[in-house]
Design a protein around this motif. Structure first.
Motif, mmCIF file in Angstrom:
data_model
loop_
_atom_site.group_PDB
_atom_site.id
_atom_site.type_symbol
_atom_site.label_atom_id
_atom_site.label_comp_id
_atom_site.label_asym_id
_atom_site.label_seq_id
_atom_site.Cartn_x
_atom_site.Cartn_y
_atom_site.Cartn_z
ATOM 1 N N ARG A 69 -4.477 -0.432 -4.309
ATOM 2 C CA ARG A 69 -5.262 -1.603 -3.945
ATOM 3 C C ARG A 69 -4.345 -2.828 -3.801
ATOM 4 N N ARG A 99 -9.833 -1.503 0.050
ATOM 5 C CA ARG A 99 -8.445 -1.339 -0.375
ATOM 6 C C ARG A 99 -7.785 -2.698 -0.562
ATOM 7 N N ARG A 100 -8.305 -3.706 0.154
ATOM 8 C CA ARG A 100 -7.756 -5.051 0.082
ATOM 9 C C ARG A 100 -8.876 -6.032 -0.225
ATOM 10 N N GLU A 107 0.813 -1.223 0.000
ATOM 11 C CA GLU A 107 0.000 0.000 0.000
ATOM 12 C C GLU A 107 0.845 1.270 0.000
#
Length: 236
Positions: free
Chosen positions: A64, A94-95, A59
Protein backbone atom coordinates in the motif's frame (compact mmCIF):
# COMPACT_ATOMS: atom_id res chain seq x y z
CA UNK A 1 13.03 -5.48 7.00
CA UNK A 2 10.25 -4.31 4.68
CA UNK A 3 6.97 -2.74 5.72
CA UNK A 4 3.43 -3.13 4.46
CA UNK A 5 2.93 0.59 3.81
CA UNK A 6 5.19 3.07 2.01
CA UNK A 7 4.95 6.82 1.44
CA UNK A 8 5.16 9.26 -1.46
CA UNK A 9 5.62 12.87 -0.32
CA UNK A 10 4.52 15.43 -2.90
CA UNK A 11 5.45 19.10 -2.48
CA UNK A 12 5.75 22.20 -4.66
CA UNK A 13 9.33 22.44 -3.43
CA UNK A 14 11.97 19.73 -3.96
CA UNK A 15 13.76 20.96 -0.84
CA UNK A 16 10.62 20.64 1.27
CA UNK A 17 9.80 17.17 -0.05
CA UNK A 18 13.34 15.94 0.59
CA UNK A 19 13.59 17.51 4.04
CA UNK A 20 10.31 15.98 5.24
CA UNK A 21 11.28 12.61 3.77
CA UNK A 22 14.64 12.76 5.57
CA UNK A 23 12.96 13.61 8.86
CA UNK A 24 10.41 10.81 8.49
CA UNK A 25 13.20 8.37 7.60
CA UNK A 26 14.90 9.16 10.92
CA UNK A 27 11.82 7.84 12.70
CA UNK A 28 11.17 5.00 10.25
CA UNK A 29 14.38 3.69 8.66
CA UNK A 30 12.71 0.59 7.19
CA UNK A 31 9.81 2.40 5.52
CA UNK A 32 10.17 3.20 1.83
CA UNK A 33 9.64 6.95 1.42
CA UNK A 34 9.81 8.71 -1.94
CA UNK A 35 10.12 12.50 -2.15
CA UNK A 36 8.67 14.26 -5.21
CA UNK A 37 9.01 18.04 -5.43
CA UNK A 38 9.13 20.76 -8.04
CA UNK A 39 8.04 21.24 -11.64
CA UNK A 40 9.36 19.05 -14.49
CA UNK A 41 11.65 21.82 -15.73
CA UNK A 42 12.82 22.87 -12.29
CA UNK A 43 11.55 25.43 -9.83
CA UNK A 44 8.36 25.30 -7.81
CA UNK A 45 5.47 23.18 -9.07
CA UNK A 46 4.35 19.59 -9.45
CA UNK A 47 5.48 16.83 -11.81
CA UNK A 48 2.58 14.41 -12.26
CA UNK A 49 4.70 11.83 -14.07
CA UNK A 50 7.23 11.88 -11.25
CA UNK A 51 4.44 11.22 -8.74
CA UNK A 52 3.24 8.20 -10.73
CA UNK A 53 6.79 6.87 -11.02
CA UNK A 54 7.37 7.29 -7.27
CA UNK A 55 4.18 5.34 -6.49
CA UNK A 56 5.34 2.51 -8.74
CA UNK A 57 8.72 2.38 -7.00
CA UNK A 58 7.07 2.13 -3.60
CA UNK A 59 4.68 -0.55 -4.86
CA UNK A 60 7.64 -2.68 -5.93
CA UNK A 61 8.25 -3.42 -2.23
CA UNK A 62 5.05 -2.37 -0.39
CA UNK A 63 1.43 -3.46 -0.66
CA UNK A 64 0.00 0.00 0.00
CA UNK A 65 1.02 3.62 -0.62
CA UNK A 66 0.09 6.71 1.38
CA UNK A 67 0.45 9.92 -0.62
CA UNK A 68 1.07 13.07 1.40
CA UNK A 69 0.67 16.41 -0.39
CA UNK A 70 1.19 19.99 0.73
CA UNK A 71 -1.20 22.12 -1.37
CA UNK A 72 -2.79 22.96 -4.72
CA UNK A 73 -1.47 21.02 -7.69
CA UNK A 74 0.51 18.69 -5.43
CA UNK A 75 -2.74 17.40 -3.98
CA UNK A 76 -4.30 17.20 -7.44
CA UNK A 77 -1.38 15.10 -8.67
CA UNK A 78 -1.68 12.80 -5.67
CA UNK A 79 -5.40 12.37 -6.29
CA UNK A 80 -4.73 11.55 -9.96
CA UNK A 81 -2.24 8.88 -8.91
CA UNK A 82 -5.00 7.31 -6.84
CA UNK A 83 -7.79 7.60 -9.40
CA UNK A 84 -5.75 6.16 -12.26
CA UNK A 85 -4.58 2.99 -10.53
CA UNK A 86 -6.30 -0.35 -10.11
CA UNK A 87 -7.61 -1.64 -6.81
CA UNK A 88 -5.82 -4.41 -4.97
CA UNK A 89 -6.94 -8.01 -5.49
CA UNK A 90 -9.20 -7.80 -2.44
CA UNK A 91 -10.97 -4.75 -3.88
CA UNK A 92 -9.41 -2.22 -1.51
CA UNK A 93 -7.36 0.84 -2.57
CA UNK A 94 -3.64 0.38 -3.09
CA UNK A 95 -3.04 4.13 -2.83
CA UNK A 96 -4.68 6.64 -0.49
CA UNK A 97 -4.32 10.30 0.44
CA UNK A 98 -2.85 10.90 3.88
CA UNK A 99 -5.53 12.95 5.71
CA UNK A 100 -3.21 15.05 7.82
CA UNK A 101 -0.68 17.91 7.80
CA UNK A 102 2.23 17.35 5.45
CA UNK A 103 5.13 17.31 7.89
CA UNK A 104 3.53 15.99 11.09
CA UNK A 105 1.34 13.50 9.24
CA UNK A 106 4.24 12.15 7.21
CA UNK A 107 6.46 11.69 10.26
CA UNK A 108 3.77 10.15 12.47
CA UNK A 109 2.44 7.93 9.70
CA UNK A 110 5.87 6.65 8.75
CA UNK A 111 6.64 5.90 12.39
CA UNK A 112 3.44 3.87 12.60
CA UNK A 113 4.27 2.03 9.37
CA UNK A 114 7.67 1.19 10.87
CA UNK A 115 5.86 -1.00 13.42
CA UNK A 116 4.42 -3.12 10.62
CA UNK A 117 0.94 -1.62 10.95
CA UNK A 118 -1.60 -2.06 8.18
CA UNK A 119 -2.94 0.76 6.02
CA UNK A 120 -5.98 1.64 8.16
CA UNK A 121 -3.88 2.08 11.30
CA UNK A 122 -1.29 4.16 9.44
CA UNK A 123 -3.99 6.43 7.99
CA UNK A 124 -5.55 6.91 11.43
CA UNK A 125 -2.16 7.93 12.76
CA UNK A 126 -1.68 10.43 9.93
CA UNK A 127 -5.09 11.91 10.74
CA UNK A 128 -4.29 12.09 14.45
CA UNK A 129 -1.58 14.64 13.66
CA UNK A 130 -4.37 17.14 13.12
CA UNK A 131 -5.11 17.03 16.82
CA UNK A 132 -1.87 18.89 17.55
CA UNK A 133 -3.39 21.98 15.93
CA UNK A 134 -6.86 21.92 17.44
CA UNK A 135 -7.53 24.81 19.80
CA UNK A 136 -9.01 22.68 22.55
CA UNK A 137 -5.89 20.51 22.88
CA UNK A 138 -3.44 22.46 25.00
CA UNK A 139 -0.95 21.08 27.53
CA UNK A 140 -2.37 23.24 30.33
CA UNK A 141 -5.85 21.82 29.74
CA UNK A 142 -4.79 18.20 29.53
CA UNK A 143 -5.57 16.00 32.50
CA UNK A 144 -3.33 12.95 32.64
CA UNK A 145 -4.69 9.96 34.55
CA UNK A 146 -3.15 6.58 35.23
CA UNK A 147 -5.72 3.82 34.72
CA UNK A 148 -3.78 1.57 37.10
CA UNK A 149 -4.43 3.92 40.03
CA UNK A 150 -7.07 2.53 42.38
CA UNK A 151 -7.43 -0.70 40.42
CA UNK A 152 -6.79 -4.15 41.83
CA UNK A 153 -5.33 -5.35 38.53
CA UNK A 154 -2.54 -4.02 36.42
CA UNK A 155 0.96 -2.80 37.12
CA UNK A 156 2.78 0.51 36.99
CA UNK A 157 6.25 1.89 37.62
CA UNK A 158 7.91 5.28 37.52
CA UNK A 159 10.96 6.08 35.40
CA UNK A 160 13.02 9.19 34.64
CA UNK A 161 13.53 10.18 31.00
CA UNK A 162 17.24 10.46 30.14
CA UNK A 163 17.20 11.11 26.39
CA UNK A 164 18.46 14.59 25.55
CA UNK A 165 15.40 15.17 23.31
CA UNK A 166 13.01 14.04 26.05
CA UNK A 167 10.10 12.15 24.52
CA UNK A 168 10.23 14.00 21.22
CA UNK A 169 11.21 13.03 17.68
CA UNK A 170 13.15 9.75 17.51
CA UNK A 171 12.78 8.73 21.20
CA UNK A 172 8.99 9.07 20.87
CA UNK A 173 9.00 6.97 17.70
CA UNK A 174 11.19 4.29 19.30
CA UNK A 175 9.02 4.18 22.42
CA UNK A 176 5.86 3.81 20.31
CA UNK A 177 7.45 0.98 18.34
CA UNK A 178 8.61 -0.85 21.48
CA UNK A 179 5.18 -0.49 23.12
CA UNK A 180 3.45 -1.82 20.00
CA UNK A 181 5.58 -4.98 20.18
CA UNK A 182 4.31 -5.86 23.68
CA UNK A 183 1.54 -8.46 24.15
CA UNK A 184 -0.65 -6.09 26.16
CA UNK A 185 -1.67 -2.44 26.35
CA UNK A 186 1.09 -0.15 27.59
CA UNK A 187 0.37 3.36 28.83
CA UNK A 188 2.65 6.29 29.56
CA UNK A 189 1.14 8.86 31.90
CA UNK A 190 -2.23 7.38 31.05
CA UNK A 191 -2.03 7.67 27.24
CA UNK A 192 -1.35 4.96 24.65
CA UNK A 193 2.39 4.32 24.53
CA UNK A 194 2.12 2.85 21.02
CA UNK A 195 0.93 6.21 19.63
CA UNK A 196 3.76 8.59 18.73
CA UNK A 197 1.35 11.53 18.55
CA UNK A 198 -0.06 10.85 22.03
CA UNK A 199 3.49 10.67 23.39
CA UNK A 200 4.49 13.95 21.71
CA UNK A 201 1.44 15.71 23.16
CA UNK A 202 2.68 14.89 26.67
CA UNK A 203 5.63 17.23 26.11
CA UNK A 204 7.95 15.24 28.39
CA UNK A 205 11.47 16.69 28.73
CA UNK A 206 14.76 15.17 29.81
CA UNK A 207 14.90 14.66 33.59
CA UNK A 208 11.14 14.42 34.03
CA UNK A 209 9.52 11.32 35.49
CA UNK A 210 6.72 9.38 33.82
CA UNK A 211 4.49 6.49 34.82
CA UNK A 212 4.64 3.37 32.64
CA UNK A 213 1.62 1.17 33.28
CA UNK A 214 -0.67 -1.53 31.97
CA UNK A 215 -4.24 -2.37 33.00
CA UNK A 216 -3.54 -5.99 32.05
CA UNK A 217 -3.09 -8.32 35.04
CA UNK A 218 -0.19 -9.94 33.17
CA UNK A 219 1.36 -6.63 32.18
CA UNK A 220 4.18 -6.45 34.73
CA UNK A 221 6.91 -7.89 32.51
CA UNK A 222 6.01 -5.80 29.41
CA UNK A 223 5.88 -2.67 31.58
CA UNK A 224 9.30 -3.47 33.02
CA UNK A 225 10.71 -4.01 29.51
CA UNK A 226 9.46 -0.62 28.29
CA UNK A 227 10.50 1.14 31.50
CA UNK A 228 14.01 -0.34 31.36
CA UNK A 229 14.48 0.80 27.77
CA UNK A 230 13.29 4.29 28.66
CA UNK A 231 15.56 4.47 31.70
CA UNK A 232 18.56 3.39 29.63
CA UNK A 233 17.89 5.95 26.90
CA UNK A 234 15.95 5.08 23.77
CA UNK A 235 18.20 6.86 21.29
CA UNK A 236 21.52 6.17 23.02
Amino acid sequence: MSTNVGFVLVSHSPLVATAVADLAAEMAPDVQIEAVGGAPGGGFGTDVNAVFAACERVESTCERVVLMADLGSARMAAEMAIELTELAEDGTPRRVIGPGPFLEGSVAGAAKAQTGAKLAAVVRTVASALEMWREHIKPENTVVLSPATGQSEGFQTQVTVVDDEGLHARPAALLAQLASEQPCTILINGVAADSMMDILLLGVKKGESVIISSPDPHGEEPVRIVAAALAAGLSM
